[in-house]
Write a protein that holds these residues in place. Sequence first.
Motif, mmCIF file in Angstrom:
data_model
loop_
_atom_site.group_PDB
_atom_site.id
_atom_site.type_symbol
_atom_site.label_atom_id
_atom_site.label_comp_id
_atom_site.label_asym_id
_atom_site.label_seq_id
_atom_site.Cartn_x
_atom_site.Cartn_y
_atom_site.Cartn_z
ATOM 1 N N ALA A 193 -1.316 29.853 -33.065
ATOM 2 C CA ALA A 193 -2.707 30.273 -33.241
ATOM 3 C C ALA A 193 -3.676 29.187 -32.765
ATOM 4 O O ALA A 193 -4.693 29.484 -32.123
ATOM 5 N N ALA A 194 -3.368 27.933 -33.064
ATOM 6 C CA ALA A 194 -4.253 26.845 -32.642
ATOM 7 C C ALA A 194 -4.275 26.713 -31.121
ATOM 8 O O ALA A 194 -5.337 26.501 -30.513
ATOM 9 N N ALA A 212 -3.591 29.116 -28.939
ATOM 10 C CA ALA A 212 -4.274 30.294 -28.391
ATOM 11 C C ALA A 212 -5.783 30.152 -28.534
ATOM 12 O O ALA A 212 -6.545 30.499 -27.613
ATOM 13 N N LYS A 213 -6.248 29.642 -29.663
ATOM 14 C CA LYS A 213 -7.672 29.427 -29.890
ATOM 15 C C LYS A 213 -8.254 28.474 -28.850
ATOM 16 O O LYS A 213 -9.415 28.633 -28.416
ATOM 17 N N ALA A 214 -7.461 27.506 -28.432
ATOM 18 C CA ALA A 214 -7.906 26.531 -27.436
ATOM 19 C C ALA A 214 -7.737 27.046 -26.012
ATOM 20 O O ALA A 214 -8.023 26.314 -25.054
ATOM 21 N N SER A 221 -7.770 20.671 -23.772
ATOM 22 C CA SER A 221 -7.664 21.859 -24.619
ATOM 23 C C SER A 221 -6.422 21.799 -25.503
ATOM 24 O O SER A 221 -6.476 22.157 -26.694
ATOM 25 N N ALA A 281 -6.174 21.573 -29.780
ATOM 26 C CA ALA A 281 -5.281 22.357 -30.630
ATOM 27 C C ALA A 281 -4.422 21.457 -31.498
ATOM 28 O O ALA A 281 -4.214 21.724 -32.697
ATOM 29 N N GLU A 305 -6.287 20.085 -34.457
ATOM 30 C CA GLU A 305 -6.409 21.105 -35.506
ATOM 31 C C GLU A 305 -5.093 21.252 -36.279
ATOM 32 O O GLU A 305 -5.099 21.345 -37.517
#
Length: 267
Positions: A194-195, A197-199, A253, A257, A260
């Motif tokens: 998820a981290a 993908a968010k980035a 990027s 991630a 995070e």
Amino acid sequence: AFELARRSGKHRAILVVPERGAAHGELALLNADRFSEPDTTPVVQLAGAHVSALEEGASTGEPCTVVVEADRTPASSVNVTATLRGTDPELAPLVVMTPRSGWFASTSERGGGIAAWLEIARALYDAPPRRDVLFVASSGHELGHLGLRAYLKWHTATAGGAHAWLHLGANLAANGGDVILQASSAEYAELARAALAKAGRAPNLVVPLGTPPRGEAREISSRPFIFVLGTNPRFHSPDDRWPYAVDLEKAASITAALVEIAAVLAS
């Protein structure tokens, strides 16, 4: 095939060349995983430029003589380590690890992990986490993980009881190549996926649970871990150099991630 040949004891010597058509055409070295316990069969690694001559000689049955002289000279190397104290010393620590050595310049292979390692340290210093965070940048990655093995030996109690290990693997800054994620549990895999993908760097591959990990992650595979790495068209090559081997936007990027992920694990 190489591992089977090396361990068979059937060969007087083994010559290793890069995959035919490799863009760099230079040496593309294998790691010396058995550096501390070398095999008796000598292995000579050659540049791709020698492939045609070797194949021509093999097709005509031309004899080949391999002469290997080797000395082992004592030398020193260092791990870079640091401890960032959390607000609750009773909690088990998080370990953030990355190799700091490799073949040739290793610019994109090692640079991305080292940059992320430093950025995680800066971010957690600015916003102190609950857990202690142990940082280790290890030497001897290419020589059987000598530095990490030494760290595990000398920090048995602390490292053995860690809450989790975040391993910043190879090629996080590589221009080209995929992003690979591996974790010890479905929960950790989803946290990291998820981290990323968010980035904007969703992993190209999430390794199935229970698969033996690569590289240094093998040394911590029995512990809770998240392992992020990539592939690299210039892997272990002299061509892995600034600037053309590096994708700075990709490195930034992925680092965002990883910061995070580290903040969640350390909380």
